[in-house]
Design a protein around this motif. Structure first.
Motif, short mmCIF file in Angstrom:
data_model
loop_
_atom_site.label_atom_id
_atom_site.label_comp_id
_atom_site.label_asym_id
_atom_site.label_seq_id
_atom_site.Cartn_x
_atom_site.Cartn_y
_atom_site.Cartn_z
N ARG A 34 -14.94 -47.22 -44.73
CA ARG A 34 -16.33 -47.24 -45.22
C ARG A 34 -17.20 -47.82 -44.11
O ARG A 34 -16.99 -48.93 -43.65
CB ARG A 34 -16.44 -48.10 -46.47
CG ARG A 34 -17.84 -48.29 -46.97
CD ARG A 34 -18.32 -47.33 -48.00
NE ARG A 34 -17.42 -47.16 -49.12
CZ ARG A 34 -17.37 -46.05 -49.84
NH1 ARG A 34 -18.16 -45.05 -49.57
NH2 ARG A 34 -16.52 -45.95 -50.84
N ALA A 49 -12.00 -52.57 -50.62
CA ALA A 49 -11.97 -52.95 -49.21
C ALA A 49 -10.80 -53.91 -48.99
O ALA A 49 -10.65 -54.88 -49.73
CB ALA A 49 -13.28 -53.61 -48.81
N ILE A 68 -10.36 -49.06 -46.48
CA ILE A 68 -10.37 -48.92 -47.92
C ILE A 68 -8.98 -48.48 -48.40
O ILE A 68 -8.36 -47.60 -47.80
CB ILE A 68 -11.42 -47.86 -48.35
CG1 ILE A 68 -12.81 -48.22 -47.81
CG2 ILE A 68 -11.44 -47.65 -49.85
CD1 ILE A 68 -13.40 -49.48 -48.35
#
Length: 90
Positions: free
Chosen positions: A30, A57, A51
């Motif tokens: 991301r 995360a 991710i």
């Protein structure tokens, strides 16, 4: 999977061997931002989060990749994020 033409914060990328040999095992990434560092032509530094397959995360990273090798991750790449339980009142 669609090739990347421009990058924005929040984009979810599939980063694999086409982007850099260090990603022989592809990761989901991301984007936070594109870093303004000098690089070779066609290469970029990205800051963001790796991710997991649930959409969480797991590690903040800076990665050096070939822009032409980046792909937008398909929606099916990430499962449903975990739901946070509400606190128990009592």
């Amino acid at each position: 999977m669609a090739a990347v033409t421009s990058l924005r914060a929040g984009d979810l990328l599939l980063v694999g061997r086409q982007a850099s040999v260090q990603f022989a095992k592809p990761i989901l990434f991301r984007v936070i931002r594109v870093l303004d560092r000098p690089t070779y032509d066609g290469w970029i530094w990205l800051e963001g989060y790796q991710i997991d397959n649930r959409g969480d995360a797991v590690e903040r990273r800076s990665i050096f990749v070939m822009k032409a090798g980046l792909r937008i991750a398909p929606p099916s790449a990430v499962g449903k994020p975990r739901r946070l339980r509400s606190p128990v009142s009592g």
